[in-house]
Design an enzyme around this catalytic site. Structure first.
Site, PDB file in Angstrom:
ATOM      1  CB  SER A   8     -26.187 -81.311  25.734  1.00 35.99           C
ATOM      2  OG  SER A   8     -25.474 -80.855  24.612  1.00 35.99           O
ATOM      3  CG  HIS A  33     -29.306 -82.896  23.163  1.00 31.04           C
ATOM      4  ND1 HIS A  33     -30.551 -82.751  22.585  1.00 31.04           N
ATOM      5  CD2 HIS A  33     -28.610 -81.792  22.836  1.00 31.04           C
ATOM      6  CE1 HIS A  33     -30.599 -81.599  21.938  1.00 31.04           C
ATOM      7  NE2 HIS A  33     -29.428 -80.988  22.070  1.00 31.04           N
ATOM      8  CG  ASP A  35     -26.049 -79.891  20.892  1.00 28.23           C
ATOM      9  OD1 ASP A  35     -27.219 -79.621  20.601  1.00 28.23           O
ATOM     10  OD2 ASP A  35     -25.646 -80.057  22.056  1.00 28.23           O
ATOM     11  CG  MET A  37     -23.321 -76.669  16.495  1.00 22.45           C
ATOM     12  SD  MET A  37     -22.462 -75.636  17.683  1.00 22.45           S
ATOM     13  CE  MET A  37     -23.298 -76.163  19.197  1.00 22.45           C
ATOM     14  CG  HIS A  66     -30.212 -79.591  18.530  1.00 25.34           C
ATOM     15  ND1 HIS A  66     -29.844 -78.730  19.543  1.00 25.34           N
ATOM     16  CD2 HIS A  66     -30.867 -78.838  17.617  1.00 25.34           C
ATOM     17  CE1 HIS A  66     -30.257 -77.516  19.254  1.00 25.34           C
ATOM     18  NE2 HIS A  66     -30.869 -77.542  18.080  1.00 25.34           N
ATOM     19  CG  MET A  68     -28.231 -76.104  16.412  1.00 27.05           C
ATOM     20  SD  MET A  68     -27.287 -75.905  17.927  1.00 27.05           S
ATOM     21  CE  MET A  68     -26.864 -77.618  18.218  1.00 27.05           C
ATOM     22  CG  MET A 137     -33.082 -73.659  20.411  1.00 28.87           C
ATOM     23  SD  MET A 137     -32.203 -75.123  20.991  1.00 28.87           S
ATOM     24  CE  MET A 137     -30.785 -74.422  21.829  1.00 28.87           C
ATOM     25  N   GLY A 142     -25.704 -72.610  19.635  1.00 31.59           N
ATOM     26  CA  GLY A 142     -24.330 -72.518  19.146  1.00 31.59           C
ATOM     27  C   GLY A 142     -23.293 -72.785  20.223  1.00 31.59           C
ATOM     28  N   GLY A 144     -22.547 -74.015  24.568  1.00 27.87           N
ATOM     29  CA  GLY A 144     -22.999 -74.444  25.887  1.00 27.87           C
ATOM     30  C   GLY A 144     -22.723 -73.340  26.900  1.00 27.87           C
ATOM     31  N   GLY A 145     -23.272 -73.501  28.078  1.00 24.05           N
ATOM     32  CA  GLY A 145     -22.932 -72.613  29.193  1.00 24.05           C
ATOM     33  C   GLY A 145     -23.537 -71.226  29.149  1.00 24.05           C
ATOM     34  CG  ASP A 175     -30.696 -77.732  23.753  1.00 25.00           C
ATOM     35  OD1 ASP A 175     -29.883 -77.719  24.690  1.00 25.00           O
ATOM     36  OD2 ASP A 175     -30.373 -77.946  22.555  1.00 25.00           O
ATOM     37  N   GLY A 176     -30.850 -75.612  26.644  1.00 24.42           N
ATOM     38  CA  GLY A 176     -30.074 -74.399  26.873  1.00 24.42           C
ATOM     39  C   GLY A 176     -30.295 -73.816  28.259  1.00 24.42           C
ATOM     40  CB  SER A 198     -22.412 -76.310  31.296  1.00 24.73           C
ATOM     41  OG  SER A 198     -23.569 -75.553  31.163  1.00 24.73           O
TER      42      SER A 198
HETATM   43  C1  DX5 Z   1     -26.598 -75.216  22.363  1.00 23.63           C
HETATM   44  C2  DX5 Z   1     -26.870 -76.679  22.319  1.00 23.63           C
HETATM   45  C3  DX5 Z   1     -27.149 -77.242  23.641  1.00 23.63           C
HETATM   46  C4  DX5 Z   1     -26.024 -77.098  24.636  1.00 23.63           C
HETATM   47  C5  DX5 Z   1     -26.661 -76.807  25.940  1.00 23.63           C
HETATM   48  O1  DX5 Z   1     -26.682 -74.658  21.123  1.00 23.63           O
HETATM   49  O2  DX5 Z   1     -27.960 -76.975  21.476  1.00 23.63           O
HETATM   50  O3  DX5 Z   1     -27.594 -78.601  23.585  1.00 23.63           O
HETATM   51  O4  DX5 Z   1     -25.196 -78.215  24.754  1.00 23.63           O
HETATM   52  O5  DX5 Z   1     -25.675 -76.495  26.852  1.00 23.63           O
HETATM   53  P1  DX5 Z   1     -26.023 -75.902  28.289  1.00 23.63           P
HETATM   54  O6  DX5 Z   1     -26.892 -76.903  28.977  1.00 23.63           O
HETATM   55  O7  DX5 Z   1     -24.682 -75.737  28.917  1.00 23.63           O
HETATM   56  O8  DX5 Z   1     -26.739 -74.593  28.056  1.00 23.63           O
HETATM   57 ZN    ZN Z   2     -28.865 -79.009  21.562  1.00 27.50          ZN
END
Ligand code: DX5
Ligand code: ZN
Length: 216
Positions: A8, A33, A35, A37, A66, A68, A137, A142, A144-145, A175-176, A198
């Site tokens: 991602s 991937h 994201d 938002m 993706h 969001m 999810m 919203g 990462g990490g 994802d996540g 991450s």
């Molecule tokens: C979060 C995103 C993810 C995000 C995942 O809302 O949709 O794709 O980048 O990040 P990690 O792998 O760090 O949880």
């Molecule tokens: Zn995502």
């Protein structure tokens, strides 16, 4: 079951986007991937189409987008113009999900539907035969990490049973919070596509981390 990995880009170093994408191109990953938002559906804003056009030009891997955002159907054409392989929309953002799924497929992309952690797998019963992939999810979207929500493993197993009983060949994506440990558990539960932000971009050797995730 497939064993795909989709890093991602959200966790990449945006000051060095070109070299991050060159790393993706060199790696064994299957998809990139992306994201998007809007600060409304999720409490954060990431990047938009002008940035993604540059990413799409540089990246030679299929793009897994993706969204969001509220009303994701408004942007089907923009995602198609990027040359995206797949477009994932949230069930929670689409009251007319069946129509949106058909429109994504008519635009020549794989149709993915995504469930937030609190949305049950049973929401998919009447759409499972129409979609190409389902993304669960494992964190609230919203950022990462975040920490992996273990109940996702039960949802993967339940989704696997739904897919088998429907006779479809839908891919399961998660994802996540995906890393070496949670990734192994997700593969055991029946996950086809691991999305990792991450875990990949904050590792000291991202290409090697992708290889490890690929071989779980
Ligand atoms: C979060 C995103 C993810 C995000 C995942 O809302 O949709 O794709 O980048 O990040 P990690 O792998 O760090 O949880
Ligand atoms: Zn995502």
């Amino acid at each position: 079951m497939k064993k795909l990995v989709a890093p991602s880009l959200l966790s990449a170093d945006f000051g060095n986007l070109k070299s991050e994408i060159e790393m993706i191109n060199r790696s064994e990953c299957d998809w990139l991937h992306l994201d998007i938002m809007d600060g409304v559906f999720v409490p954060n804003i990431s990047f938009g189409f002008p940035v993604l056009e540059s990413v799409a030009r540089l990246c030679c891997k299929p793009l897994d987008v993706h969204l969001m955002i509220v009303q994701p159907e408004k942007f089907i054409h923009e995602v198609q113009t990027l040359g995206a392989y797949s477009m994932n929309v949230h069930v929670e953002a689409c009251p007319h999900l069946h129509r949106v799924v058909q429109q994504i497929k008519e635009a020549g992309m794989k149709a993915g539907v995504t469930l937030n952690p609190a949305t049950p797998v049973s929401m998919l019963v009447d759409i499972i035969n129409d979609v190409d992939l389902v993304m669960l999810m494992a964190v609230n979207p919203g950022f990462g990490g975040q920490r992996f929500i273990p109940h996702t493993l039960d949802k993967v197993r339940e989704l696997r049973r739904l897919i088998e009983s429907s006779g479809s060949d839908v891919l399961i994506e998660v994802d996540g919070g995906v890393n070496r440990e949670t990734g192994r558990l997700l593969r055991e539960a029946g996950t086809d596509v691991l999305v990792a932000g991450s875990a990949v971009f904050q590792s000291t050797d991202a290409v090697d981390e992708i290889r490890v995730l690929k071989n779980l």
